[in-house]
Design a protein around this motif. Sequence first.
Motif, PDB file in Angstrom:
ATOM      1  N   ASN A 230       0.838  -1.207   0.000  1.00 18.88           N
ATOM      2  CA  ASN A 230       0.000   0.000   0.000  1.00 18.88           C
ATOM      3  C   ASN A 230       0.870   1.254   0.000  1.00 18.88           C
ATOM      4  O   ASN A 230       1.753   1.393   0.855  1.00 18.88           O
ATOM      5  CB  ASN A 230      -0.894   0.024   1.248  1.00 18.88           C
TER       6      ASN A 230
ATOM      7  N   THR B 184      -0.078   4.243   0.701  1.00 16.50           N
ATOM      8  CA  THR B 184      -0.450   5.109   1.822  1.00 16.50           C
ATOM      9  C   THR B 184      -0.508   4.255   3.079  1.00 16.50           C
ATOM     10  O   THR B 184      -0.731   3.042   3.004  1.00 16.50           O
ATOM     11  CB  THR B 184      -1.829   5.758   1.592  1.00 16.50           C
ATOM     12  N   LYS B 185      -0.296   4.879   4.221  1.00 15.11           N
ATOM     13  CA  LYS B 185      -0.272   4.133   5.483  1.00 15.11           C
ATOM     14  C   LYS B 185      -1.312   4.713   6.436  1.00 15.11           C
ATOM     15  O   LYS B 185      -1.607   5.906   6.405  1.00 15.11           O
ATOM     16  CB  LYS B 185       1.110   4.244   6.132  1.00 15.11           C
ATOM     17  N   THR B 186      -1.864   3.859   7.278  1.00 19.28           N
ATOM     18  CA  THR B 186      -2.827   4.311   8.274  1.00 19.28           C
ATOM     19  C   THR B 186      -2.386   3.808   9.644  1.00 19.28           C
ATOM     20  O   THR B 186      -2.077   2.627   9.807  1.00 19.28           O
ATOM     21  CB  THR B 186      -4.240   3.753   7.954  1.00 19.28           C
TER      22      THR B 186
ATOM     23  N   ARG C 109       2.810   7.238  17.341  1.00 20.79           N
ATOM     24  CA  ARG C 109       2.148   6.136  16.641  1.00 20.79           C
ATOM     25  C   ARG C 109       2.089   4.899  17.540  1.00 20.79           C
ATOM     26  O   ARG C 109       3.104   4.492  18.098  1.00 20.79           O
ATOM     27  CB  ARG C 109       2.888   5.800  15.352  1.00 20.79           C
TER      28      ARG C 109
ATOM     29  N   GLU D 181       0.361   0.395  13.125  1.00 17.28           N
ATOM     30  CA  GLU D 181      -0.178   0.533  11.777  1.00 17.28           C
ATOM     31  C   GLU D 181      -1.285  -0.495  11.622  1.00 17.28           C
ATOM     32  O   GLU D 181      -1.252  -1.546  12.273  1.00 17.28           O
ATOM     33  CB  GLU D 181       0.932   0.263  10.748  1.00 17.28           C
TER      34      GLU D 181
ATOM     35  N   ARG E 119      -9.414  -1.716  10.667  1.00 18.16           N
ATOM     36  CA  ARG E 119      -9.894  -0.330  10.724  1.00 18.16           C
ATOM     37  C   ARG E 119     -11.054  -0.206  11.705  1.00 18.16           C
ATOM     38  O   ARG E 119     -11.104   0.735  12.504  1.00 18.16           O
ATOM     39  CB  ARG E 119     -10.334   0.113   9.324  1.00 18.16           C
TER      40      ARG E 119
ATOM     41  N   ILE F  98      -6.857   8.554  14.254  1.00 17.87           N
ATOM     42  CA  ILE F  98      -6.392   7.751  13.120  1.00 17.87           C
ATOM     43  C   ILE F  98      -5.629   8.674  12.170  1.00 17.87           C
ATOM     44  O   ILE F  98      -6.156   9.719  11.769  1.00 17.87           O
ATOM     45  CB  ILE F  98      -7.573   7.065  12.410  1.00 17.87           C
ATOM     46  N   GLU F  99      -4.386   8.326  11.891  1.00 16.69           N
ATOM     47  CA  GLU F  99      -3.537   9.164  11.047  1.00 16.69           C
ATOM     48  C   GLU F  99      -3.364   8.512   9.673  1.00 16.69           C
ATOM     49  O   GLU F  99      -2.985   7.341   9.587  1.00 16.69           O
ATOM     50  CB  GLU F  99      -2.155   9.332  11.703  1.00 16.69           C
ATOM     51  N   HIS F 100      -3.649   9.269   8.628  1.00 21.44           N
ATOM     52  CA  HIS F 100      -3.416   8.792   7.263  1.00 21.44           C
ATOM     53  C   HIS F 100      -2.135   9.446   6.752  1.00 21.44           C
ATOM     54  O   HIS F 100      -2.007  10.663   6.801  1.00 21.44           O
ATOM     55  CB  HIS F 100      -4.586   9.167   6.347  1.00 21.44           C
TER      56      HIS F 100
ATOM     57  N   SER G 134       0.009  10.110   3.507  1.00 22.31           N
ATOM     58  CA  SER G 134      -0.147  10.026   2.050  1.00 22.31           C
ATOM     59  C   SER G 134       1.152   9.585   1.371  1.00 22.31           C
ATOM     60  O   SER G 134       2.235   9.601   1.973  1.00 22.31           O
ATOM     61  CB  SER G 134      -0.568  11.384   1.486  1.00 22.31           C
TER      62      SER G 134
ATOM     63  N   THR H 223      -5.292  -1.832  -0.555  1.00 18.01           N
ATOM     64  CA  THR H 223      -6.038  -0.769  -1.215  1.00 18.01           C
ATOM     65  C   THR H 223      -5.835  -0.847  -2.732  1.00 18.01           C
ATOM     66  O   THR H 223      -4.983  -1.607  -3.211  1.00 18.01           O
ATOM     67  CB  THR H 223      -5.551   0.604  -0.726  1.00 18.01           C
TER      68      THR H 223
END
Lengths: 603, 49
Positions: free
Chosen positions: A228, A230-232, A249, A252, A259, A295-297, A299, B2
């Motif tokens: 992925n 992007t990371k969450t 953090r 992940e 989620r 929750i941090e996204h 990009s 994703t």
Amino acid sequence: MTKVKESWNSRIGIILAVAGSAVGLGNFLRFPGQVAEYGGGAFMIAYFISFILIGLPICWAEWTMGRYGGQSGFNSCPGIMGRISGHPAGKWLGIIGVVVPVIIYMYYVLIEAWCLGYAVNFSLGNLNFSTPTDSLAFLKGFTGMSGHGDGIGFGLQQVGIFLLFSIVLNFFLIYRGVSKGIEFFCKYAVPLLMIIAVAIVIRVLTLGAPNPEHPENSIKNGLGFMWNPTKTFLVREIPDEHGEIKIERIREFVGPRAREEAEAAVAERETERAALLGSGITSEQIEATTPPLLIEHVSLWHQLLNARLWLAAAGQIFFSLSVGFGVIINYSSYLKKDDDVVLSGLAATSTNEFAEVAIGGIMSIPAAYAFLGMAGLAGMTSTFALGFIALPNVFSVMPGGQIFGALFFFLLFLAAVTSSLSMLQPGIAFLEEAIQLSRKQSVALLGGITCFGTAYVTFFSMDTIALDTMDFWVGTVLIYVLATVQIILFSWFFGIENGWREAHQGAAIKIPGIFKWIMKFISPVLLLIIFTVFILQSFFGLLGGEVSDKVLLLIGTEDASPNKVAWGALAIIIAFTLFCTILVALSKRIGTSTQIKNGKILS
Amino acid sequence: MTFGGWFMLITSVGSVVTLFVWCLYKVITIPEETDHIHGFNETRPDAED
């Protein structure tokens, strides 16, 4: 007078030998760990850019310089670089091309023996771990990480017998020579390891979600963790000593179920905080004891702005392609004048990339994720942790794991042998060229030198300090130096026009014209920038970096005095460098622009 | 996983597999410039020049 010269038997032979040199533990363990640690899909963008701007240009430069040096009668890096540069500095800088592979061999053969030991023990059914703690305990016992000298032993669950076998195999093949030893072995080993790797990939991709109680721990989510862009993260806001809010953090997460769990944790924390506020506790106390969860996204672009990601990607390309090792320049010196180097270089590189991205990228981490989950993988993305703690645990619980565990470690062993062979040949070529030793003499002398170094690393095994010290100073610092020197030498001293003409002598395909510009300007500048940033970060703790623990081991800290084992490892590196320097000084053959004709020195 | 993850995976793996197969095809189909019959060749550098 005629002179017997070694050469490759076929084009496919040298391609497989160079590919075998490049394909190693780094492809199946280091690469996936780096991708997972540095941004997943975002890392791949930096990785491919580094491949085109750094890896491929240096690779072609090394192939070309090696063949050119070989035509002048040189096979060792000091000889070739002295010839190419036409300046005394060339032969002295070329010594790095002998020091790097020989020193790396000293500890690499030990890791090779670990792989063989794990393969044998898996095949005998001796490895059945129920937790990573069990596999860590076995690793410590097998390698002697717990205390100096603990790894010495010749039982099946100690490394000694496997190390002895690996050393004998390496020197037997090296003694047989470039064609009958290295090429012969690589022609069978590289295709075999590819077949084994593909079989393991198929097994991994068909695992699904092996634990019904944790459906989120699946191969699909493991691939997401790896790829992925992007990371969450689940994060908490905590005030620092100045009262400023910092983001910390927690973990992940990947996939819809994870989620939902994260969102539930955030909502639960909000409810908890509201209840505390209603009970009369001050908001400052609540912030300190029960900080809010968020929750941090992260990009893709945010990740690409991270300098460490680019450093890691460029570093991985170095290690992966074996550029800056002094290996390719030596191997290609056995080519003939009209042998192709452009297609051969690209083919060897593409074989390595296939093994790394298409196999390593979808095998190790997803398998570990499916069985251990995100929490189990925490802190397990380093080469040793992933390969010798996480994956043995995975194979222990995987259906058919005994067979696949044995196959996986045998695959690593084959990959390691084809790499370690390439680390010995530059040393053999140097000894034969510098002091005119026969094959028997050079094998005996190099065998003695490397056995001493390997014995040091094997005995001083606690916390792998000796191994890590050699790896840092030679396997990282000197590789950067040699790669930078080589591309500058090719583009600026040999001259890009000469180099371009030489590269296309007998070429089966043409290098795109833009690479002339890349090789002359982009690659050297990028390498200098990367090396400068690396030095500032690792040695001085600047630019957001921390002083490397390998540096701290040598200079000591407030809590610890300088480490004697680390100094001993550094002393071995320095002693071998001095030894090579003396041989170059004494050598009548290795000179600035010496040409050998009919076995005679002309100038 | 994703959409971006699938895209990165397919693009990356597809690129290296394509390059690998193309190189393999070229290596097999383009004849070698030099005949290599023996591993150890008796060479005369003056003659090569």
